[in-house]
Design a protein around this motif. Sequence first.
Motif, PDB file in Angstrom:
ATOM      1  N   GLY A   4       0.819  -1.205   0.000  1.00 60.58           N
ATOM      2  CA  GLY A   4       0.000   0.000   0.000  1.00 60.58           C
ATOM      3  C   GLY A   4       0.848   1.247   0.000  1.00 60.58           C
ATOM      4  O   GLY A   4       2.024   1.225  -0.339  1.00 60.58           O
ATOM      5  N   GLU A   5       0.241   2.343   0.431  1.00 58.97           N
ATOM      6  CA  GLU A   5       0.920   3.625   0.367  1.00 58.97           C
ATOM      7  C   GLU A   5       2.105   3.674   1.320  1.00 58.97           C
ATOM      8  O   GLU A   5       2.053   3.171   2.430  1.00 58.97           O
ATOM      9  CB  GLU A   5      -0.060   4.716   0.783  1.00 58.97           C
ATOM     10  N   LEU A   6       3.149   4.347   0.858  1.00 59.57           N
ATOM     11  CA  LEU A   6       4.358   4.486   1.649  1.00 59.57           C
ATOM     12  C   LEU A   6       4.537   5.968   1.996  1.00 59.57           C
ATOM     13  O   LEU A   6       4.312   6.834   1.161  1.00 59.57           O
ATOM     14  CB  LEU A   6       5.525   3.989   0.799  1.00 59.57           C
ATOM     15  N   PHE A   7       4.971   6.210   3.241  1.00 61.45           N
ATOM     16  CA  PHE A   7       5.174   7.583   3.689  1.00 61.45           C
ATOM     17  C   PHE A   7       6.629   7.800   4.077  1.00 61.45           C
ATOM     18  O   PHE A   7       7.251   6.940   4.692  1.00 61.45           O
ATOM     19  CB  PHE A   7       4.273   7.893   4.894  1.00 61.45           C
ATOM     20  N   SER A   8       7.136   8.977   3.723  1.00 60.04           N
ATOM     21  CA  SER A   8       8.443   9.403   4.191  1.00 60.04           C
ATOM     22  C   SER A   8       8.216  10.208   5.468  1.00 60.04           C
ATOM     23  O   SER A   8       7.405  11.126   5.484  1.00 60.04           O
ATOM     24  CB  SER A   8       9.097  10.270   3.110  1.00 60.04           C
ATOM     25  N   VAL A   9       8.896   9.822   6.554  1.00 64.12           N
ATOM     26  CA  VAL A   9       8.776  10.545   7.821  1.00 64.12           C
ATOM     27  C   VAL A   9      10.162  11.097   8.159  1.00 64.12           C
ATOM     28  O   VAL A   9      11.135  10.353   8.158  1.00 64.12           O
ATOM     29  CB  VAL A   9       8.293   9.618   8.965  1.00 64.12           C
ATOM     30  N   ARG A  10      10.226  12.414   8.407  1.00 64.58           N
ATOM     31  CA  ARG A  10      11.536  13.053   8.610  1.00 64.58           C
ATOM     32  C   ARG A  10      11.533  13.941   9.843  1.00 64.58           C
ATOM     33  O   ARG A  10      10.509  14.515  10.199  1.00 64.58           O
ATOM     34  CB  ARG A  10      11.883  13.923   7.409  1.00 64.58           C
ATOM     35  N   MET A  11      12.700  14.051  10.446  1.00 58.57           N
ATOM     36  CA  MET A  11      12.852  14.916  11.624  1.00 58.57           C
ATOM     37  C   MET A  11      14.158  15.701  11.490  1.00 58.57           C
ATOM     38  O   MET A  11      15.150  15.188  10.986  1.00 58.57           O
ATOM     39  CB  MET A  11      12.895  14.042  12.892  1.00 58.57           C
ATOM     40  N   ARG A  12      14.136  16.958  11.953  1.00 54.29           N
ATOM     41  CA  ARG A  12      15.387  17.702  12.141  1.00 54.29           C
ATOM     42  C   ARG A  12      15.261  18.527  13.400  1.00 54.29           C
ATOM     43  O   ARG A  12      14.194  19.089  13.688  1.00 54.29           O
ATOM     44  CB  ARG A  12      15.739  18.552  10.913  1.00 54.29           C
ATOM     45  N   ALA A  13      16.339  18.571  14.166  1.00 53.85           N
ATOM     46  CA  ALA A  13      16.341  19.307  15.428  1.00 53.85           C
ATOM     47  C   ALA A  13      17.603  20.152  15.512  1.00 53.85           C
ATOM     48  O   ALA A  13      18.664  19.748  15.035  1.00 53.85           O
ATOM     49  CB  ALA A  13      16.282  18.336  16.604  1.00 53.85           C
ATOM     50  N   ALA A  14      17.457  21.343  16.107  1.00 52.68           N
ATOM     51  CA  ALA A  14      18.599  22.255  16.220  1.00 52.68           C
ATOM     52  C   ALA A  14      18.514  23.023  17.529  1.00 52.68           C
ATOM     53  O   ALA A  14      17.478  23.012  18.209  1.00 52.68           O
ATOM     54  CB  ALA A  14      18.612  23.229  15.039  1.00 52.68           C
ATOM     55  N   LYS A  15      19.630  23.662  17.901  1.00 51.10           N
ATOM     56  CA  LYS A  15      19.573  24.568  19.064  1.00 51.10           C
ATOM     57  C   LYS A  15      20.043  25.958  18.666  1.00 51.10           C
ATOM     58  O   LYS A  15      20.759  26.116  17.689  1.00 51.10           O
ATOM     59  CB  LYS A  15      20.352  24.009  20.252  1.00 51.10           C
TER      60      LYS A  15
END
Length: 256
Positions: A4-15
Amino acid sequence: MQSGELFSVRMRAAKDGPHERGGTHISGGEMLAAFGDIQQAVMYLLEKGLNHSKGRPDFMQIQFECIHEPAKCVKPLKMKTNEVETPEEGQALAWSLLEETGIRRRIIDEAYKLVSQYSSMSGAVLIDVHSGMRLDNRKEKGVRVSRMDWQSGHDEKWAGCHDMPLHSRVREAVVLATKVCGHRAAVAELCWSDDPDYITGYVASKRLGYQRITKLKEYGDERGCRIFFVDGKEDIHSYIHYLENQPVIVQWEVEE
Ligand code: WAQ
Ligand code: MG
């Protein structure tokens, strides 16, 4: 991630603010998930960015999007662990492995000098193995590889076959290196973490596989390195497009 459908999940964190306003990169992550697994992926990435040895973020972005391109399924690079006593020994080994892929020492030295100028990159630098020139124009950001993951459960099988515990860092780095080396423009990759508590890095290429090197820097050092050595005669725009957009799923089949 099975069907079925595929999702791209992304994260970025900074200070000290978001990346685009000069903040220091703390952590990033990319996963592929079926719709029903998005929540779990978001929680995993939230945890990854919140509790990080580089410090406490004051900016984080997590996003998901449906992928319409068909995924390419590949096998992971073969893995080998090279034990070394010191970072000097480790870097000497890394340099000689890179030379084995045909890259001249002068080009490796220049590329390393170039990445050393940046204090907190979130992506990688692309270097032409012929000229030593940088081929991406992403400045201190670099090119961030995205849209790759293990087929669900295959990472555990893979770790079991290699007789090692399944560290998230290793499973993520193997996927990234497998994607990076899986294109005709790729020659080799050199990487070590910018996290002060992690000193193992690697050299990877299609032929060498994923060559871990147990010490490539000293503990406490927040200088990381990620260089993609590429054949500048190939179409670099399409390589960057592949790195950022082509979904890649790594599958491990136990050989009978
Ligand atoms: N695309 C491009 N560059 C990236 C990506 C990505 N998806 N993720 C990280 N980088 C770059 C970025 O400049 C980071 O600062 C740098 O690499 C280091 O990232 O024991 O943990 O996630 O076999 O800190 C390798 C060895 C560990 C694992 C590498 O890198 C093992 C690591 P980190
Ligand atoms: Mg890091």
